[in-house]
Write an enzyme that holds these catalytic residues in place. Structure first.
Site, PDB file in Angstrom:
ATOM      1  N   TYR A  91     -14.576  -4.494   8.484  1.00  0.00           N
ATOM      2  CA  TYR A  91     -13.259  -3.862   8.707  1.00  0.00           C
ATOM      3  C   TYR A  91     -12.755  -4.155  10.121  1.00  0.00           C
ATOM      4  O   TYR A  91     -11.588  -4.539  10.313  1.00  0.00           O
ATOM      5  CB  TYR A  91     -13.416  -2.356   8.483  1.00  0.00           C
ATOM      6  CG  TYR A  91     -12.151  -1.545   8.553  1.00  0.00           C
ATOM      7  CD1 TYR A  91     -11.232  -1.536   7.502  1.00  0.00           C
ATOM      8  CD2 TYR A  91     -11.878  -0.749   9.665  1.00  0.00           C
ATOM      9  CE1 TYR A  91     -10.078  -0.769   7.574  1.00  0.00           C
ATOM     10  CE2 TYR A  91     -10.731   0.025   9.738  1.00  0.00           C
ATOM     11  CZ  TYR A  91      -9.833   0.010   8.687  1.00  0.00           C
ATOM     12  OH  TYR A  91      -8.694   0.781   8.764  1.00  0.00           O
ATOM     13  N   LYS A  94      -9.355  -6.120  11.231  1.00  0.00           N
ATOM     14  CA  LYS A  94      -8.288  -5.459  11.989  1.00  0.00           C
ATOM     15  C   LYS A  94      -8.064  -6.137  13.342  1.00  0.00           C
ATOM     16  O   LYS A  94      -6.934  -6.180  13.840  1.00  0.00           O
ATOM     17  CB  LYS A  94      -8.611  -3.973  12.154  1.00  0.00           C
ATOM     18  CG  LYS A  94      -8.611  -3.200  10.827  1.00  0.00           C
ATOM     19  CD  LYS A  94      -7.259  -3.287  10.129  1.00  0.00           C
ATOM     20  CE  LYS A  94      -7.174  -2.418   8.893  1.00  0.00           C
ATOM     21  NZ  LYS A  94      -5.853  -2.473   8.243  1.00  0.00           N
ATOM     22  N   ARG A 105       0.017   5.400  -1.780  1.00  0.00           N
ATOM     23  CA  ARG A 105      -0.559   6.645  -1.235  1.00  0.00           C
ATOM     24  C   ARG A 105      -0.740   6.532   0.272  1.00  0.00           C
ATOM     25  O   ARG A 105      -0.480   5.483   0.863  1.00  0.00           O
ATOM     26  CB  ARG A 105      -1.883   6.989  -1.916  1.00  0.00           C
ATOM     27  CG  ARG A 105      -2.915   5.896  -1.857  1.00  0.00           C
ATOM     28  CD  ARG A 105      -4.043   6.197  -2.866  1.00  0.00           C
ATOM     29  NE  ARG A 105      -4.664   4.983  -3.322  1.00  0.00           N
ATOM     30  CZ  ARG A 105      -5.707   4.411  -2.735  1.00  0.00           C
ATOM     31  NH1 ARG A 105      -6.253   4.957  -1.685  1.00  0.00           N
ATOM     32  NH2 ARG A 105      -6.222   3.292  -3.208  1.00  0.00           N
ATOM     33  N   GLY A 158       0.828  -1.210   0.000  1.00  0.00           N
ATOM     34  CA  GLY A 158       0.000   0.000   0.000  1.00  0.00           C
ATOM     35  C   GLY A 158       0.856   1.251   0.000  1.00  0.00           C
ATOM     36  O   GLY A 158       0.493   2.271   0.596  1.00  0.00           O
TER      37      GLY A 158
HETATM   38  P1  NAP Z   1      -5.513   4.566   1.492  1.00  0.00           P
HETATM   39  O1  NAP Z   1      -5.075   5.965   1.374  1.00  0.00           O
HETATM   40  O2  NAP Z   1      -6.867   4.183   0.991  1.00  0.00           O
HETATM   41  O3  NAP Z   1      -4.410   3.622   0.820  1.00  0.00           O
HETATM   42  C1  NAP Z   1      -4.602   2.231   0.793  1.00  0.00           C
HETATM   43  C2  NAP Z   1      -3.405   1.587   0.157  1.00  0.00           C
HETATM   44  O4  NAP Z   1      -3.618   0.167   0.114  1.00  0.00           O
HETATM   45  C3  NAP Z   1      -3.170   2.048  -1.244  1.00  0.00           C
HETATM   46  O5  NAP Z   1      -1.794   2.234  -1.445  1.00  0.00           O
HETATM   47  C4  NAP Z   1      -3.680   0.901  -2.090  1.00  0.00           C
HETATM   48  O6  NAP Z   1      -2.916   0.809  -3.279  1.00  0.00           O
HETATM   49  C5  NAP Z   1      -3.370  -0.294  -1.205  1.00  0.00           C
HETATM   50  N1  NAP Z   1      -4.193  -1.456  -1.504  1.00  0.00           N
HETATM   51  C6  NAP Z   1      -5.508  -1.633  -1.225  1.00  0.00           C
HETATM   52  N2  NAP Z   1      -5.919  -2.819  -1.694  1.00  0.00           N
HETATM   53  C7  NAP Z   1      -4.843  -3.404  -2.269  1.00  0.00           C
HETATM   54  C8  NAP Z   1      -4.645  -4.631  -2.953  1.00  0.00           C
HETATM   55  N3  NAP Z   1      -5.632  -5.525  -3.116  1.00  0.00           N
HETATM   56  N4  NAP Z   1      -3.412  -4.918  -3.415  1.00  0.00           N
HETATM   57  C9  NAP Z   1      -2.406  -4.032  -3.258  1.00  0.00           C
HETATM   58  N5  NAP Z   1      -2.526  -2.853  -2.629  1.00  0.00           N
HETATM   59  C10 NAP Z   1      -3.737  -2.539  -2.147  1.00  0.00           C
HETATM   60  O7  NAP Z   1      -5.470   4.079   3.011  1.00  0.00           O
HETATM   61  P2  NAP Z   1      -4.639   4.622   4.270  1.00  0.00           P
HETATM   62  O8  NAP Z   1      -5.522   5.519   5.020  1.00  0.00           O
HETATM   63  O9  NAP Z   1      -3.286   5.058   3.848  1.00  0.00           O
HETATM   64  O10 NAP Z   1      -4.556   3.269   5.114  1.00  0.00           O
HETATM   65  C11 NAP Z   1      -3.394   2.458   5.142  1.00  0.00           C
HETATM   66  C12 NAP Z   1      -3.616   1.381   6.203  1.00  0.00           C
HETATM   67  O11 NAP Z   1      -3.848   1.994   7.474  1.00  0.00           O
HETATM   68  C13 NAP Z   1      -4.829   0.494   5.922  1.00  0.00           C
HETATM   69  O12 NAP Z   1      -4.555  -0.825   6.314  1.00  0.00           O
HETATM   70  C14 NAP Z   1      -5.896   1.085   6.807  1.00  0.00           C
HETATM   71  O13 NAP Z   1      -6.887   0.149   7.158  1.00  0.00           O
HETATM   72  C15 NAP Z   1      -5.056   1.516   8.010  1.00  0.00           C
HETATM   73  N6  NAP Z   1      -5.693   2.554   8.815  1.00  0.00           N
HETATM   74  C16 NAP Z   1      -6.003   3.782   8.282  1.00  0.00           C
HETATM   75  C17 NAP Z   1      -6.596   4.752   9.085  1.00  0.00           C
HETATM   76  C18 NAP Z   1      -6.944   6.121   8.578  1.00  0.00           C
HETATM   77  O14 NAP Z   1      -7.606   6.876   9.325  1.00  0.00           O
HETATM   78  N7  NAP Z   1      -6.531   6.522   7.408  1.00  0.00           N
HETATM   79  C19 NAP Z   1      -6.908   4.447  10.421  1.00  0.00           C
HETATM   80  C20 NAP Z   1      -6.602   3.192  10.917  1.00  0.00           C
HETATM   81  C21 NAP Z   1      -5.984   2.257  10.109  1.00  0.00           C
HETATM   82  P3  NAP Z   1      -3.510   0.625  -4.770  1.00  0.00           P
HETATM   83  O15 NAP Z   1      -4.899   1.185  -4.785  1.00  0.00           O
HETATM   84  O16 NAP Z   1      -2.521   1.349  -5.614  1.00  0.00           O
HETATM   85  O17 NAP Z   1      -3.463  -0.849  -4.986  1.00  0.00           O
END
Ligand code: NAP
Length: 256
Positions: free
Chosen positions: A164, A168, A25, A22
């Protein structure tokens, strides 16, 4: 904070090879940049080639070394060949950050089978696949760091996120068990639970929900992706040598 010496964590990871899922971004991009700045060679994994190249380019522009790997993290064969390619190119794998994840929020009565299956696969199966592939190499090396991105939603309930939250919370159980299995080989396995972090995933909730969430954060602000990257740097560093099977929550006090 006023200009002056940075009080952020400084870690020297030169000579180390890291893989971040991931990395195209959001939090994964910030983690990849931070690991690159710390001197690690970073394998950037996701599906969007253009954005992955942008992350890798930013690492290289800052003087680091990075590679781009297109991989759907739910695809077992693709995960194994991605890990194999990194090890073939670099000779080792020191740090794996299982960060890729998705949301498909909806209330339980209207949650489809696909909403459930896709979130469990992207968030939990992916962690199993990359950890299994990396563990074999790290056990041989007798060193390694696996850092899994969970969420505060894995610690407490959040309406509309049963899929989700389950994924998690599953990451936490998986992390604890694998930490026990790999401890003898000096491979540590830890999880991070971010709170609400400013990324596309959070933006997708819309301004009304974001304002509501802010009210539940004692620090009254949304976190930055770099604040999660700092936690990763710590867990990847020698300062965390004796820490395994733990969950580090970075949430501005949300779950306090
Ligand atoms: P995001 O901006 O939506 O980015 C998600 C990333 O995961 C992207 O780089 C996407 O890349 C990749 N991804 C998703 N499905 C994939 C697949 N099947 N194969 C390969 N890559 C995949 O999310 P984020 O906010 O940065 O979140 C990153 C992590 O932190 C996640 O696990 C999320 O659950 C966790 N998290 C986020 C928050 C928050 O508030 N933002 C809070 C708690 C936990 P592509 O689309 O290029 O494949």
């Amino acid at each position: 904070m006023a200009d002056g010496p940075s009080r952020r964590i400084q870690v020297d990871l030169s000579g180390h090879v890291a893989l971040v899922t991931g990395a195209s971004r959001g939090i994964g991009r910030a983690i990849a940049l931070a690991l690159g700045r710390a001197g690690a060679t970073v394998a950037c994994v996701a599906r969007n080639e253009e954005k992955l190249k942008e992350t890798a380019g930013a690492i290289e522009a800052a003087g680091g070394k990075a590679s781009v790997h297109l991989c759907d993290v739910v695809d077992s064969a693709a995960v194994q060949s991605t890990l194999d390619a990194v090890v073939a190119a670099e000779g080792r794998i020191d740090i794996v950050v299982n960060n890729a994840g998705i949301t498909k929020d909806t209330l339980l009565p209207v949650m489809s089978d696909d909403d459930w299956d896709q979130v469990i696969a992207a968030n939990l199966r992916s962690v199993f696949l990359f950890t299994r592939a990396a563990a074999k190499v790290m056990m041989r090396q007798r060193s390694g760091r696996i850092i899994n991105m969970s969420s505060v939603s894995g610690l407490m309930g959040n309406p509309g996120q049963s899929n989700y939250s389950a994924s998690k919370a599953g990451i936490i159980g998986f992390t604890q068990t694998v930490a026990r299995e790999l401890a003898k080989r000096k491979v540590t396995v830890n999880a991070i639970c971010p709170g609400f972090i400013a990324t596309d995933m959070a933006e997708a909730l819309g301004p009304a929900i974001i304002d509501e969430v802010k009210k539940r954060i004692p620090m009254q602000r949304i976190g930055e992706a770099e604040e999660i990257a700092d936690a990763v740097l710590f867990l990847a560093s020698d300062s965390a040598n004796y820490i395994t099977g733990q969950v580090l929550t970075v949430d501005g006090g949300m779950t306090a």
